[in-house]
Design an enzyme around this catalytic site. Structure first.
Site, mmCIF file in Angstrom:
data_model
loop_
_atom_site.group_PDB
_atom_site.id
_atom_site.type_symbol
_atom_site.label_atom_id
_atom_site.label_comp_id
_atom_site.label_asym_id
_atom_site.label_seq_id
_atom_site.Cartn_x
_atom_site.Cartn_y
_atom_site.Cartn_z
ATOM 1 N N CYS A 67 0.788 -1.173 -0.036
ATOM 2 C CA CYS A 67 0.037 -0.075 -0.117
ATOM 3 C C CYS A 67 0.872 1.167 -0.035
ATOM 4 O O CYS A 67 1.810 1.471 0.837
ATOM 5 C CB CYS A 67 -0.805 -0.005 1.243
ATOM 6 S SG CYS A 67 -1.996 1.320 1.195
ATOM 7 N N ARG A 70 -0.368 4.503 3.022
ATOM 8 C CA ARG A 70 -0.005 4.346 4.418
ATOM 9 C C ARG A 70 0.367 5.375 5.491
ATOM 10 O O ARG A 70 0.043 5.379 6.567
ATOM 11 C CB ARG A 70 1.065 3.161 4.787
ATOM 12 C CG ARG A 70 0.594 2.072 4.287
ATOM 13 C CD ARG A 70 1.650 0.823 4.739
ATOM 14 N NE ARG A 70 2.699 0.754 3.430
ATOM 15 C CZ ARG A 70 3.917 0.160 3.690
ATOM 16 N NH1 ARG A 70 3.984 -0.352 4.883
ATOM 17 N NH2 ARG A 70 4.790 -0.057 2.526
ATOM 18 N N TRP A 238 -9.289 5.434 -0.455
ATOM 19 C CA TRP A 238 -9.620 5.998 -1.705
ATOM 20 C C TRP A 238 -8.769 5.675 -2.748
ATOM 21 O O TRP A 238 -7.928 5.020 -2.879
ATOM 22 C CB TRP A 238 -9.864 7.601 -1.598
ATOM 23 C CG TRP A 238 -8.531 8.272 -1.189
ATOM 24 C CD1 TRP A 238 -7.517 8.277 -1.813
ATOM 25 C CD2 TRP A 238 -8.135 8.537 0.220
ATOM 26 N NE1 TRP A 238 -6.440 9.023 -0.907
ATOM 27 C CE2 TRP A 238 -6.903 9.020 0.476
ATOM 28 C CE3 TRP A 238 -9.085 8.675 1.466
ATOM 29 C CZ2 TRP A 238 -6.396 9.729 1.425
ATOM 30 C CZ3 TRP A 238 -8.479 9.214 2.519
ATOM 31 C CH2 TRP A 238 -7.036 9.496 2.555
ATOM 32 N N GLU A 243 -4.921 3.399 -10.770
ATOM 33 C CA GLU A 243 -5.680 2.095 -10.327
ATOM 34 C C GLU A 243 -6.836 1.940 -11.522
ATOM 35 O O GLU A 243 -7.382 0.795 -11.735
ATOM 36 C CB GLU A 243 -6.127 1.958 -9.076
ATOM 37 C CG GLU A 243 -4.738 1.722 -8.210
ATOM 38 C CD GLU A 243 -5.280 1.925 -6.833
ATOM 39 O OE1 GLU A 243 -4.405 1.131 -6.063
ATOM 40 O OE2 GLU A 243 -6.085 2.808 -6.211
#
Length: 387
Positions: A67, A70, A238, A243
């Site tokens: 991720c 973070r 979000w 992506e």
């Protein structure tokens, strides 16, 4: 190591770290572990307090190697839904999660935790990969919708669900609880926020008819805290724009929109040396960011996300915590070399609490293994930012 001893060992590692971070004393941690030890010996398991559950979930996000988002790990809203026992109660909590997480477009990072896996009790499972996702239909003319959803869509159809056969049909929730067969539940339309995709300069872009749901809510991963496995703990952050624009819309095994965007732009698609894919990819990502911002929906571009991750790295160093990360997942799929992440290296060691993958209930073991291999190869995203 004997099962009970292993669980107590995991609990000790978590409780000492958790209580230290919460400013609690060593004596408090040891007193708590004494009670946990009694519970494990008597029942084979133990229950987290809400404070432990909440901080454990925050730590799991902080430890998510894949991720990039973070920096905001300590802003996560953790909802305790461990009292939900049957599918109807679970779905009620899931719908509330959708409402809270969406927050009218000002997306709120949210995690809802259901009852943990316990000896002799059936697990709660959410069959959906994400609470909101588009169906994929196999037809003689090819796949309509999202190809990555075909297997789950077929499972829903086997249970009696019928979609409208459009490219953007919202799949139903499928929940397994109380030892009963999985049950289907449609998501009320007013809870599903979607964004129509247009381009700020290419006037014909809207004619492509693209849209995407506002919030990625991962719902099929496990959450492990102190040796306790939560088999249903959906969560959301979000989107990072790439992506959607560089993966969901652009990948050849997803919506495969680059040829259509290139044609719309009048690009020469007969030769790779024109870099038509790259040019179309940039404009597709511009359209996604523009549309989400116009609709008032939270989203982050990959350059800002990378800068935020750098701040996270600095914060972890200041806190004296070793940073872990999976480089292949952290680099954005668009212009990765323009970020500091591309030029850095990270320790991909697993630190708990953390999230984990579990087998899909609607697929065979062989199919699960093949699917997981493909998923790794295709880099779908990270737990809190995923396509």
């Amino acid at each position: 190591m004997e099962v009970k001893q292993q669980l107590l060992h995991e609990a000790e590692q978590f409780i000492y770290t958790c209580y230290e971070e919460l400013g609690r004393s060593r004596d408090e941690a040891e007193a708590r572990l004494l009670n946990i030890g009694y519970d494990i010996e008597a029942t084979g398991t133990y229950d987290h307090t809400y404070e432990e559950l909440e901080h454990g979930a925050l730590m799991a996000w902080r430890h998510s190697n894949r991720c990039i988002g973070r920096l905001f790990w300590d802003k996560l809203l953790v909802r305790d839904a461990r009292g939900a026992s049957d599918a109807t109660e679970v779905v009620s909590e899931l719908l509330e999660h959708i409402r809270i997480g969406t927050n009218g477009g000002k997306i709120k990072p949210t995690l809802t935790v259901f009852r943990a896996s316990k000896p002799g009790q059936p697990n709660i499972r959410i069959w959906n990969h994400q609470l909101i996702r588009y169906a994929g239909y196999e037809t003689d003319q090819g796949i309509i919708g999202d190809p990555i959803s075909v297997d789950f869509t077929n499972a829903c159809k086997d249970m009696g669900w019928q979609g409208a056969m459009t490219p953007f049909d919202i799949l139903p929730l499928v929940v397994e609880a109380g030892g009963r067969s999985p049950e289907l539940f449609d998501i009320p339309e007013h809870l599903v926020m979607e964004v129509a995709i247009e381009h700020p300069e290419l006037s014909g872009f809207a004619s492509l008819g693209l849209r995407w749901y506002a919030v990625p809510m991962i719902s099929d991963m496990t959450l492990e805290i102190g040796g306790i496995i939560y088999t249903a703990a959906p969560f959301n952050g979000w989107y990072m724009g790439t992506e959607i624009g560089a993966r969901n819309f652009a990948d050849t095994f997803r919506y495969n929109m680059l040829p259509q965007v290139g044609k719309l732009m009048g690009l020469d698609t007969t030769s790779e040396t024109t870099l038509w894919r790259d040019r179309a990819l940039v404009e597709l990502n511009i359209a996604v960011l523009h549309s989400f911002k116009k609709a008032g929906v939270s989203i982050v571009d990959h350059h800002t996300a990378a800068a935020q991750f750098k701040l996270f790295e600095e914060q972890e160093a200041k806190a004296g915590r070793a940073l872990t990360g999976n480089w292949t997942w952290l680099i954005p799929p668009l212009s990765p070399a323009t970020t500091h992440i591309f030029h850095s290296s990270y320790d991909n060691r697993l630190v708990k609490p953390n999230f984990g993958v579990q087998e899909k209930p609607y697929m065979s073991r062989q199919a699960n293994t093949a699917s997981d291999t493909v998923l790794q190869q295709k880099r779908q995203g990270c737990p809190f930012h995923s396509g």
